[in-house]
Design a protein around this motif. Structure first.
Motif, PDB file in Angstrom:
ATOM      1  N   GLN A  22      49.277 -60.834 -35.007  1.00 60.24           N
ATOM      2  CA  GLN A  22      49.540 -61.262 -33.638  1.00 60.24           C
ATOM      3  C   GLN A  22      50.992 -61.723 -33.491  1.00 60.24           C
ATOM      4  O   GLN A  22      51.683 -61.936 -34.476  1.00 60.24           O
ATOM      5  N   SER A  23      51.403 -61.883 -32.226  1.00 58.02           N
ATOM      6  CA  SER A  23      52.782 -62.281 -31.939  1.00 58.02           C
ATOM      7  C   SER A  23      53.061 -63.665 -32.489  1.00 58.02           C
ATOM      8  O   SER A  23      52.166 -64.518 -32.573  1.00 58.02           O
ATOM      9  N   LYS A  24      54.325 -63.890 -32.848  1.00 53.00           N
ATOM     10  CA  LYS A  24      54.720 -65.224 -33.313  1.00 53.00           C
ATOM     11  C   LYS A  24      54.544 -66.269 -32.211  1.00 53.00           C
ATOM     12  O   LYS A  24      54.462 -67.454 -32.487  1.00 53.00           O
ATOM     13  N   ASP A  25      54.509 -65.808 -30.952  1.00 57.01           N
ATOM     14  CA  ASP A  25      54.323 -66.724 -29.835  1.00 57.01           C
ATOM     15  C   ASP A  25      52.855 -66.905 -29.477  1.00 57.01           C
ATOM     16  O   ASP A  25      52.533 -67.517 -28.468  1.00 57.01           O
ATOM     17  N   SER A  26      51.963 -66.371 -30.280  1.00 57.36           N
ATOM     18  CA  SER A  26      50.540 -66.428 -29.955  1.00 57.36           C
ATOM     19  C   SER A  26      50.042 -67.865 -29.938  1.00 57.36           C
ATOM     20  O   SER A  26      50.398 -68.678 -30.791  1.00 57.36           O
ATOM     21  N   ILE A  27      49.205 -68.155 -28.962  1.00 57.59           N
ATOM     22  CA  ILE A  27      48.584 -69.486 -28.885  1.00 57.59           C
ATOM     23  C   ILE A  27      47.078 -69.359 -29.147  1.00 57.59           C
ATOM     24  O   ILE A  27      46.281 -70.159 -28.658  1.00 57.59           O
ATOM     25  N   PHE A  28      46.725 -68.320 -29.959  1.00 58.90           N
ATOM     26  CA  PHE A  28      45.325 -68.082 -30.286  1.00 58.90           C
ATOM     27  C   PHE A  28      45.124 -68.115 -31.793  1.00 58.90           C
ATOM     28  O   PHE A  28      46.078 -67.988 -32.577  1.00 58.90           O
ATOM     29  N   PHE A  29      43.858 -68.263 -32.183  1.00 58.67           N
ATOM     30  CA  PHE A  29      43.502 -68.149 -33.593  1.00 58.67           C
ATOM     31  C   PHE A  29      43.817 -66.716 -34.066  1.00 58.67           C
ATOM     32  O   PHE A  29      44.197 -65.858 -33.288  1.00 58.67           O
ATOM     33  N   ARG A  30      43.591 -66.480 -35.357  1.00 55.77           N
ATOM     34  CA  ARG A  30      43.900 -65.164 -35.916  1.00 55.77           C
ATOM     35  C   ARG A  30      43.083 -64.052 -35.263  1.00 55.77           C
ATOM     36  O   ARG A  30      43.501 -62.893 -35.263  1.00 55.77           O
ATOM     37  N   ASP A  31      41.906 -64.421 -34.699  1.00 52.39           N
ATOM     38  CA  ASP A  31      41.080 -63.395 -34.050  1.00 52.39           C
ATOM     39  C   ASP A  31      41.635 -62.979 -32.694  1.00 52.39           C
ATOM     40  O   ASP A  31      41.143 -62.037 -32.069  1.00 52.39           O
ATOM     41  N   GLY A  32      42.656 -63.709 -32.207  1.00 56.17           N
ATOM     42  CA  GLY A  32      43.274 -63.367 -30.933  1.00 56.17           C
ATOM     43  C   GLY A  32      42.424 -63.699 -29.728  1.00 56.17           C
ATOM     44  O   GLY A  32      42.772 -63.329 -28.594  1.00 56.17           O
ATOM     45  N   VAL A  33      41.300 -64.405 -29.929  1.00 58.82           N
ATOM     46  CA  VAL A  33      40.368 -64.716 -28.827  1.00 58.82           C
ATOM     47  C   VAL A  33      40.319 -66.210 -28.547  1.00 58.82           C
ATOM     48  O   VAL A  33      40.440 -66.647 -27.389  1.00 58.82           O
ATOM     49  N   ARG A  34      40.145 -66.997 -29.600  1.00 58.23           N
ATOM     50  CA  ARG A  34      39.991 -68.448 -29.419  1.00 58.23           C
ATOM     51  C   ARG A  34      41.356 -69.110 -29.234  1.00 58.23           C
ATOM     52  O   ARG A  34      42.239 -68.975 -30.079  1.00 58.23           O
ATOM     53  N   ARG A  35      41.491 -69.827 -28.132  1.00 58.74           N
ATOM     54  CA  ARG A  35      42.755 -70.494 -27.783  1.00 58.74           C
ATOM     55  C   ARG A  35      42.987 -71.717 -28.670  1.00 58.74           C
ATOM     56  O   ARG A  35      42.044 -72.469 -28.964  1.00 58.74           O
ATOM     57  N   ILE A  36      44.239 -71.936 -29.080  1.00 61.57           N
ATOM     58  CA  ILE A  36      44.599 -73.140 -29.846  1.00 61.57           C
ATOM     59  C   ILE A  36      44.814 -74.272 -28.845  1.00 61.57           C
ATOM     60  O   ILE A  36      45.753 -74.242 -28.050  1.00 61.57           O
ATOM     61  N   ASP A  37      43.942 -75.260 -28.879  1.00 62.94           N
ATOM     62  CA  ASP A  37      44.033 -76.374 -27.928  1.00 62.94           C
ATOM     63  C   ASP A  37      44.820 -77.558 -28.483  1.00 62.94           C
ATOM     64  O   ASP A  37      45.298 -78.395 -27.715  1.00 62.94           O
ATOM     65  N   PHE A  38      44.926 -77.641 -29.793  1.00 65.84           N
ATOM     66  CA  PHE A  38      45.652 -78.757 -30.412  1.00 65.84           C
ATOM     67  C   PHE A  38      46.051 -78.324 -31.814  1.00 65.84           C
ATOM     68  O   PHE A  38      45.412 -77.446 -32.410  1.00 65.84           O
ATOM     69  N   VAL A  39      47.101 -78.926 -32.339  1.00 64.34           N
ATOM     70  CA  VAL A  39      47.563 -78.630 -33.696  1.00 64.34           C
ATOM     71  C   VAL A  39      47.801 -79.940 -34.439  1.00 64.34           C
ATOM     72  O   VAL A  39      48.416 -80.868 -33.887  1.00 64.34           O
ATOM     73  N   LEU A  40      47.302 -80.007 -35.660  1.00 60.89           N
ATOM     74  CA  LEU A  40      47.600 -81.122 -36.568  1.00 60.89           C
ATOM     75  C   LEU A  40      48.446 -80.569 -37.716  1.00 60.89           C
ATOM     76  O   LEU A  40      48.216 -79.444 -38.159  1.00 60.89           O
ATOM     77  N   SER A  41      49.411 -81.348 -38.180  1.00 58.64           N
ATOM     78  CA  SER A  41      50.224 -80.898 -39.318  1.00 58.64           C
ATOM     79  C   SER A  41      50.267 -81.988 -40.368  1.00 58.64           C
ATOM     80  O   SER A  41      50.165 -83.176 -40.054  1.00 58.64           O
ATOM     81  N   TYR A  42      50.408 -81.562 -41.625  1.00 60.08           N
ATOM     82  CA  TYR A  42      50.550 -82.544 -42.710  1.00 60.08           C
ATOM     83  C   TYR A  42      51.294 -81.908 -43.870  1.00 60.08           C
ATOM     84  O   TYR A  42      51.345 -80.681 -44.010  1.00 60.08           O
ATOM     85  N   VAL A  43      51.902 -82.763 -44.679  1.00 54.42           N
ATOM     86  CA  VAL A  43      52.610 -82.329 -45.886  1.00 54.42           C
ATOM     87  C   VAL A  43      51.804 -82.805 -47.084  1.00 54.42           C
ATOM     88  O   VAL A  43      51.473 -83.997 -47.182  1.00 54.42           O
ATOM     89  N   ASP A  44      51.501 -81.897 -47.976  1.00 54.18           N
ATOM     90  CA  ASP A  44      50.664 -82.233 -49.136  1.00 54.18           C
ATOM     91  C   ASP A  44      51.550 -82.758 -50.258  1.00 54.18           C
ATOM     92  O   ASP A  44      51.768 -82.101 -51.274  1.00 54.18           O
ATOM     93  N   ASP A  45      52.082 -83.980 -50.078  1.00 55.30           N
ATOM     94  CA  ASP A  45      52.976 -84.555 -51.091  1.00 55.30           C
ATOM     95  C   ASP A  45      52.165 -85.249 -52.176  1.00 55.30           C
ATOM     96  O   ASP A  45      51.229 -85.981 -51.897  1.00 55.30           O
ATOM     97  N   LEU A  46      52.564 -85.015 -53.426  1.00 56.53           N
ATOM     98  CA  LEU A  46      51.809 -85.544 -54.572  1.00 56.53           C
ATOM     99  C   LEU A  46      52.305 -86.940 -54.942  1.00 56.53           C
ATOM    100  O   LEU A  46      52.867 -87.157 -56.002  1.00 56.53           O
ATOM    101  N   ASN A  47      52.083 -87.902 -54.077  1.00 58.15           N
ATOM    102  CA  ASN A  47      52.433 -89.285 -54.406  1.00 58.15           C
ATOM    103  C   ASN A  47      51.165 -90.060 -54.756  1.00 58.15           C
ATOM    104  O   ASN A  47      50.080 -89.493 -54.860  1.00 58.15           O
ATOM    105  N   LYS A  48      51.315 -91.376 -54.886  1.00 60.98           N
ATOM    106  CA  LYS A  48      50.189 -92.191 -55.363  1.00 60.98           C
ATOM    107  C   LYS A  48      49.028 -92.233 -54.366  1.00 60.98           C
ATOM    108  O   LYS A  48      47.888 -92.456 -54.756  1.00 60.98           O
ATOM    109  N   GLU A  49      49.300 -91.981 -53.055  1.00 58.72           N
ATOM    110  CA  GLU A  49      48.233 -92.008 -52.062  1.00 58.72           C
ATOM    111  C   GLU A  49      47.732 -90.609 -51.733  1.00 58.72           C
ATOM    112  O   GLU A  49      47.021 -90.407 -50.750  1.00 58.72           O
TER     113      GLU A  49
END
Length: 870
Positions: A22-49
């Motif tokens: 799909q386009s880089k500007d797509s606001i859908f899941f990989r199936d191209g049907v379900r709309r992305i309503d929200f996005v969460l992001s995180y960094v998997d840093d290997l610290n003590k927590e």
């Protein structure tokens, strides 16, 4: 080896490009049907927590799925920098309809058939200012009703995927995210995305823009509303065009829409104030040569022969009055008869602005389906932070349910700490203002010494007088202190409001607003209040001057009055704040985004996805609008509280606001992540603050005209003390200056030198001469002027207040046509709902449902009759 690495990197990127169909500007899941309503992001840093954060995320995402949300995770290998995971969230139909009912969201039931308003006869003239209809009104107008799962066939559901707009969808998902639990820690139940963001479990949570702002989305299922907003609204070249408020509301939600509606209306009303202020300024400019006071000051035979007493102790020398010739001429620009007219006009303008805004707001409430929206429905819901921190519970007397509460003793302690902190910071502002006053007193003598010329007795050269030099440098210093204190207090205010643990979102915003406004009020206006009402009022007279801390002699006003200094102070602080505000709002976010995106430019466009592009933007934040309102309300104070001293202030504000609308829209559309949509049916507590400032402005302007300007002394002289019928104002300057015998100077005040052996000097006051039996005491003219000033204040205040209240009474808060439309829509909506219920009862009877009795028919028909009657 290096070439091999480059080849592997190329293959890796090629595979990623091929994988992403799909386009880089797509606001859908990989199936191209379900709309992305929200996005969460995180960094998997290997610290003590690391393990604790991983566990929180697993629990949180598991609970989101239990709530019905669908998740799709983008591995960090797919991200531009190879470090960030993205969790995409989709709300399916069942979740949307469940929470639409919980949040009382209104949805269409029938297209609006009420005729539109009569066309404006000025439409032809205003045509160049108009935007295309599709931009102004992006969707048809409907009758709406709160959503109910049991009545789905009643609503105009053509397509489930587009029935709820993206802003409604992200509002629903955000509601779930703020209340979703993620585990129990230290015996307490933990929940809410905000806490997970604060403790670093997630790095960001945001809804997506629908496309890039500079071009439309390649996906035909995207509306590209962001692009439309940028092209039609967020560019400065469109400054003369109306704002597409309906599209703003649809894309960003009602809360942001109502802010831009208010800002636009305020700017429109400023146009009238700016025109009148400019006319008053031009009047002063054209009558400058006719001003008898400045003529006498500039006349070598009058002002050149009047020797003035030194303006500081020992270091300053005697000076001739005509050295202030230019400053007295410029003072007339702002201190003339038009000043009085403009002060009265602005008192009435403020009322018109507030009353007409209420009408505009009422129209928006109807057009945006907010008539029945009670902010309490949404805002009185408990804050997640309150629920988390208040472990004790008690029964709600209304709902009879157990709710968390904060004990009274804990509330009292928190309020005491909060009050003491606010008091400390306000005291700090006042202390800084006193420090600036001490600076003014201390450096005045230095400026006077630098500018003096012992041969011609001209320590003041042209327009740059020691008073003006001191005032300008002190104003600049004061502005720097204001900015420094602002930086610290913003953080302190948020900290102490969080510490109070307000129960609801509305309570939180109101408390923070009052703290910040109190601080900003004292911070920005204290120096103007000093110049307007204290400087030059308590100086004493030669031989008996008043001293601050028994060390620094109080400042005197220029012989032409203190109004020109108030104008200088107001211009520097007001203009400086506006320039600094635009730098903070536009340039800083642009630099931050440019710095964050510099690496992405080197990668193929195909890899820079919609969620990554938005992740690299700045966060608007829950308090983003709060700062916008605060900035405009402080500006409103400048153009109302002190406008009698500077008729051009509304013009400056108008030019700033024309820029402000486009800067705010540009940064919101291009530099910030899409804010979570929120409802609001008014500007909230800011309305009460504006009303309070409107009342206070009448009082301050009356005092400025009476005590800061020279108008009342001139009028008293004109009608009571003038002896020249042909030219009533001739002799005023000589009359307003008292005589002091130089030999009466105490050693502390006497200048070091008197090369021309002057016997007397003059000073600005109304006191008896040294040869009078009441030597140096106030004359009767002083008391006449004081009585006239007090009488003027009382009369002006009463006249303006009477006109204000009469205008407010004459203008209804809700336009008559809007009232009629609201009643008509309520009736038609209830009729549709009742007809629907009757149809359902008929179906049940036809199916042999014994519960559907005649009594239900009678009750339903009775409700319809009641609707018609109402």
């Amino acid at each position: 080896q290096q070439s091999g690495r480059k080849y592997n990197l190329f293959l890796k990127r090629r595979l990623r490009i091929d994988k992403r169909h799909q386009s880089k500007d797509s606001i859908f899941f990989r199936d191209g049907v379900r709309r992305i309503d929200f996005v969460l992001s995180y960094v998997d840093d290997l610290n003590k927590e690391w393990e604790k954060k991983l566990e929180r995320r697993k629990e949180f995402e598991s609970n989101l799925q239990k709530a019905g949300l669908e998740l799709e995770t983008e591995d960090k290998k797919e991200s531009e920098d190879g470090k960030i995971f993205f969790v995409k969230i989709h709300a399916p139909w069942e979740v949307l309809i469940t929470y639409a009912e919980v949040l009382n969201i209104k949805v269409p039931i029938k297209e609006n058939d009420i005729p539109s308003m009569v066309e404006n006869p000025l439409d032809c003239v205003l045509f160049p200012l108009r935007l295309p209809e599709k931009v102004m009104h992006p969707e048809p107008d409907y009758f709406t009703a709160p959503f109910s799962k049991d009545k789905q066939e009643l609503y105009l559901i053509n397509d489930e995927s587009t029935f709820f707009s993206p802003s409604m969808r992200n509002r629903i998902v955000n509601y779930i995210l703020t209340r979703c639990p993620y585990g129990t820690e230290e015996g307490k139940k933990k929940f809410g995305i905000k806490r997970l963001l604060n403790n670093g479990t997630y790095t960001a949570a945001y809804p997506l823009h629908d496309c890039q702002y500079w071009k439309k989305a390649s996906d035909p299922n995207c509306d590209s509303e962001r692009y439309t907003l940028y092209m039609e609204w967020a560019r400065f070249l469109r400054f003369y065009k109306e704002q597409p408020l309906d599209l703003i509301r649809k894309y960003y939600g009602e809360k942001i829409g109502i802010y831009f509606a208010w800002l636009g209306f305020y700017t429109e009303m400023l146009f009238l104030a700016a025109v009148v202020g400019l006319i008053c300024f031009l009047y002063g400019l054209f009558t400058m040569d006719e001003n008898m006071s400045s003529k006498e000051i500039c006349d070598p035979a009058i002002g050149g022969e009047i020797i003035m007493c030194p303006l500081c102790d020992q270091e300053c020398e005697y000076w001739r009055l005509n050295t202030t010739c230019e400053s007295s001429q410029y003072s007339h620009l702002f201190d003339n008869v038009a000043t009085l007219f403009f002060a009265i006009f602005m008192g009435i303008w403020v009322t018109l602005f507030l009353e007409f805004w209420k009408r505009r707001q009422a129209r928006l409430k109807y057009e945006w389906d907010l008539v029945d929206f009670e902010e309490e429905q949404q805002q009185l819901q408990l804050r997640p932070e309150y629920e988390a921190k208040c472990t004790q519970k008690k029964r709600n007397p209304v709902t009879q349910e157990m709710e968390p509460y904060l004990p009274l003793t804990s509330q009292a302690v928190r309020f005491c700490i909060s009050g003491a902190t606010v008091l400390f910071w306000v005291s700090l502002i006042i202390a800084s203002m006193i420090a600036v006053i001490v600076y003014r007193l201390a450096v005045y003598a230095a400026f006077a010494s630098l500018m003096e010329n012992t041969q011609t007795l001209q320590p003041i050269s042209g327009l740059l007088t020691p008073q003006l030099a001191t005032s300008v440098t002190a104003s600049c210093l004061n502005f720097v202190i204001i900015m420094i204190l602002n930086f610290f207090y913003e953080r302190i205010a948020i900290w102490i409001t969080d510490m109070e643990i307000p129960r609801t979102h509305m309570e939180y915003e109101n408390r923070l607003t009052m703290k910040m406004f109190l601080f900003q009020f004292v911070n920005y206006y204290s120096s103007c209040f000093y110049v307007a009402f204290f400087k030059g009022k308590f100086v004493g007279y030669p031989g008996a001057y008043t001293y601050m801390f028994n060390r620094w002699r109080n400042e005197e006003c220029d012989p032409a009055g203190c109004l020109i200094e108030l104008t200088t102070q107001l211009t520097i602080v007001m203009a400086g704040k506006q320039i600094w505000g635009n730098i903070q709002e536009a340039i800083v976010p642009w630099i931050c985004n440019w710095w964050g995106r510099r690496k992405a430019r080197n990668n193929p466009e195909n890899l820079y996805s919609r969620w990554e592009q938005d992740h690299d933007l700045q966060t608007f934040g829950a308090l983003g609008l709060f700062y916008e309102y605060l900035e405009m309300v402080i500006q409103f104070g400048f153009i109302t509280l002190f406008v009698a001293s500077f008729p051009l202030a509304p013009l400056l504000a108008l030019m700033n606001n024309i820029l402000e609308i486009r800067v705010d829209s540009w940064k919101l559309t291009t530099q910030y992540r899409r804010p979570v949509a929120a409802k609001a049916h008014s500007i909230g507590v800011w309305q009460e603050i504006l009303n309070g400032m409107a009342i206070l402005s009448v009082v301050t302007n009356a005092f400025i005209v009476a005590f800061t300007s020279d108008m009342i002394p001139r009028l008293v002289y004109y009608y009571a003390y003038s002896e020249n019928e042909d030219s009533p104002m001739s002799g005023y300057i000589n009359n307003s200056l008292s005589v002091f015998l130089i030999s009466d100077f105490p050693e502390r005040n006497e200048p070091k030198g008197n090369p021309e052996n002057f016997v007397i000097c003059r000073y600005r006051d109304y006191r008896y001469p040294p040869d009078h039996e009441r030597k140096y005491l106030h004359t009767m003219q002083f008391w006449h002027i004081l009585a006239a000033k007090l009488a003027f204040i009382i009369i002006m205040e009463h006249v303006v207040f009477i006109v204000k209240f009469f205008v407010a009474w004459m203008i209804p808060d809700v336009p008559a046509d809007v009232k009629a439309k609201i009643k008509r829509e309520k009736y038609l909506t209830q009729k549709i709902l009742h007809e629907y219920e009757l149809e359902k009862l008929k179906e049940r009877l036809c199916q042999g449902d014994k519960q559907a009795t005649e009594k239900e028919f009678i009750a339903t028909e009775g409700r319809m009759e009641l609707s018609r009657a109402m």
